[in-house]
Motif scaffolding. Structure first.
Motif, PDB file in Angstrom:
ATOM      1  N   GLU A  11       0.806  -1.209   0.000  1.00  0.00           N
ATOM      2  CA  GLU A  11       0.000   0.000   0.000  1.00  0.00           C
ATOM      3  C   GLU A  11       0.842   1.264   0.000  1.00  0.00           C
ATOM      4  O   GLU A  11       0.341   2.344  -0.322  1.00  0.00           O
ATOM      5  N   ASP A  12       2.124   1.152   0.343  1.00  0.00           N
ATOM      6  CA  ASP A  12       2.974   2.343   0.392  1.00  0.00           C
ATOM      7  C   ASP A  12       3.595   2.693  -0.958  1.00  0.00           C
ATOM      8  O   ASP A  12       4.425   3.590  -1.056  1.00  0.00           O
ATOM      9  N   GLY A  13       3.199   1.972  -2.027  1.00  0.00           N
ATOM     10  CA  GLY A  13       3.714   2.281  -3.355  1.00  0.00           C
ATOM     11  C   GLY A  13       4.943   1.492  -3.745  1.00  0.00           C
ATOM     12  O   GLY A  13       5.544   1.744  -4.790  1.00  0.00           O
ATOM     13  N   ILE A  14       5.330   0.527  -2.922  1.00  0.00           N
ATOM     14  CA  ILE A  14       6.503  -0.303  -3.194  1.00  0.00           C
ATOM     15  C   ILE A  14       6.049  -1.702  -3.604  1.00  0.00           C
ATOM     16  O   ILE A  14       5.182  -2.297  -2.943  1.00  0.00           O
ATOM     17  N   ALA A  15       6.608  -2.219  -4.670  1.00  0.00           N
ATOM     18  CA  ALA A  15       6.356  -3.598  -5.091  1.00  0.00           C
ATOM     19  C   ALA A  15       7.584  -4.437  -4.738  1.00  0.00           C
ATOM     20  O   ALA A  15       8.718  -4.027  -5.014  1.00  0.00           O
ATOM     21  N   ILE A  16       7.356  -5.593  -4.130  1.00  0.00           N
ATOM     22  CA  ILE A  16       8.446  -6.525  -3.847  1.00  0.00           C
ATOM     23  C   ILE A  16       8.289  -7.732  -4.758  1.00  0.00           C
ATOM     24  O   ILE A  16       7.274  -8.439  -4.702  1.00  0.00           O
ATOM     25  N   ILE A  17       9.283  -7.938  -5.606  1.00  0.00           N
ATOM     26  CA  ILE A  17       9.282  -9.043  -6.568  1.00  0.00           C
ATOM     27  C   ILE A  17      10.312 -10.068  -6.096  1.00  0.00           C
ATOM     28  O   ILE A  17      11.484  -9.733  -5.909  1.00  0.00           O
ATOM     29  N   THR A  18       9.880 -11.309  -5.903  1.00  0.00           N
ATOM     30  CA  THR A  18      10.760 -12.332  -5.330  1.00  0.00           C
ATOM     31  C   THR A  18      10.899 -13.523  -6.261  1.00  0.00           C
ATOM     32  O   THR A  18       9.898 -14.175  -6.605  1.00  0.00           O
ATOM     33  N   LEU A  19      12.121 -13.809  -6.689  1.00  0.00           N
ATOM     34  CA  LEU A  19      12.394 -15.043  -7.425  1.00  0.00           C
ATOM     35  C   LEU A  19      12.226 -16.191  -6.431  1.00  0.00           C
ATOM     36  O   LEU A  19      12.910 -16.234  -5.411  1.00  0.00           O
ATOM     37  N   ASN A  20      11.325 -17.126  -6.734  1.00  0.00           N
ATOM     38  CA  ASN A  20      10.881 -18.080  -5.722  1.00  0.00           C
ATOM     39  C   ASN A  20      11.183 -19.531  -6.094  1.00  0.00           C
ATOM     40  O   ASN A  20      10.301 -20.390  -6.070  1.00  0.00           O
ATOM     41  N   ARG A  21      12.436 -19.779  -6.418  1.00  0.00           N
ATOM     42  CA  ARG A  21      12.865 -21.152  -6.667  1.00  0.00           C
ATOM     43  C   ARG A  21      14.167 -21.414  -5.881  1.00  0.00           C
ATOM     44  O   ARG A  21      15.216 -21.697  -6.456  1.00  0.00           O
TER      45      ARG A  21
END
Length: 255
Positions: A11-21
């Motif tokens: 909600e604060d305008g930050i996207a967290i993208i996580t490589l999940n392997r």
């Protein structure tokens, strides 16, 4: 989005993208590549998101690079340009990105960290361009000449030897170092510092840096002035000085 890449729109305008392997050290297998393409598209298309943080699951690797087993199976020679999603190459982004490097960033993993605008690294992170060790090449590393000194770049590419997070910080590849438990918090702190600025000013600043790396001095000045006109003519350009004069926090509209 598949579970190969996780996307957290905060909600604060930050996207967290996580490589999940993590079981494959987040290597760039097909499902990870497709997930990353989708994640960058989601980030760019959502006006509420202003900064993205790219990281890897687990504590062993940010990304160990390409899937060598896939290369053997497909007999891959020259990789297609669209094989791996890379900002500033085959992915168009207009908003800042931060790599939060939690472990090994080797080959394609180095590429992902390099292609983000900023980088924060765990003290246990390591970086390497390992292509000489497996008979491949690293043309994608050419923009490094704008980030680190020539002789250091030469040694990294010719030897394929890893460097530590501390060394990456010393040569200017990494902006900040954090203890492993504090890595994401450090990246979030940096993102919030960016969020405190006017959106159009941040965009113009990002464009100015990239123009300066791609052009000569005079051409970069002309191009940067042009890129900044929209910002100067915005409502926010009036709001900032007004808020300062009134001794209050500015209320950015992005317009």
């Amino acid at each position: 989005m598949s579970d190969a890449v996780l996307f957290d729109a905060r909600e604060d305008g930050i996207a967290i993208i996580t490589l999940n392997r993590p079981e494959t050290r987040n290597c760039l297998a097909e499902d990870v590549r497709e997930g990353l393409y989708a994640a960058w598209k989601l980030f760019e298309s959502d006006p509420a998101l202003r900064v993205a943080i790219l990281t890897g699951a687990g504590d062993r690797a940010f990304c160990a690079g390409g899937d060598l087993k896939e290369m053997v199976q497909t007999g891959m020679r020259v990789p297609p340009r669209d094989l791996i999603p890379v900002p500033y190459d085959n992915v168009e982004l207009t908003k800042p990105t931060i790599a939060a490097v939690n472990g090994a960033a080797f080959a394609g993993g180095w590429l992902l960290a390099q292609s983000c605008d900023l980088a924060v690294a765990s003290t246990t992170a390591t970086f390497a361009v390992t292509e000489v060790k497996v008979g491949r090449s690293s043309p994608w590393a050419s923009p490094l000449i704008h980030m680190i000194p020539q002789r250091i770049m030469m040694e990294i590419l010719l030897t394929g030897k890893p460097i530590t997070a501390q060394r990456a910080y010393e040569i200017g590849l990494v902006n900040r170092i954090a203890d492993p438990p504090a890595l994401l918090d450090s990246a979030l702190e940096l993102a919030r510092e960016i969020l405190s600025g006017a959106p159009l000013s941040v965009r113009a600043a990002r464009e100015t840096v990239m123009l300066a790396t791609e052009m000569g001095r005079s051409a970069a000045l002309r191009a940067a002035r042009h890129a900044s006109e929209y910002c100067y003519n915005s409502d926010d350009a009036q709001e900032g000085p007004r808020a300062f004069a009134e001794r209050r926090a500015p209320e950015w509209s992005g317009h």
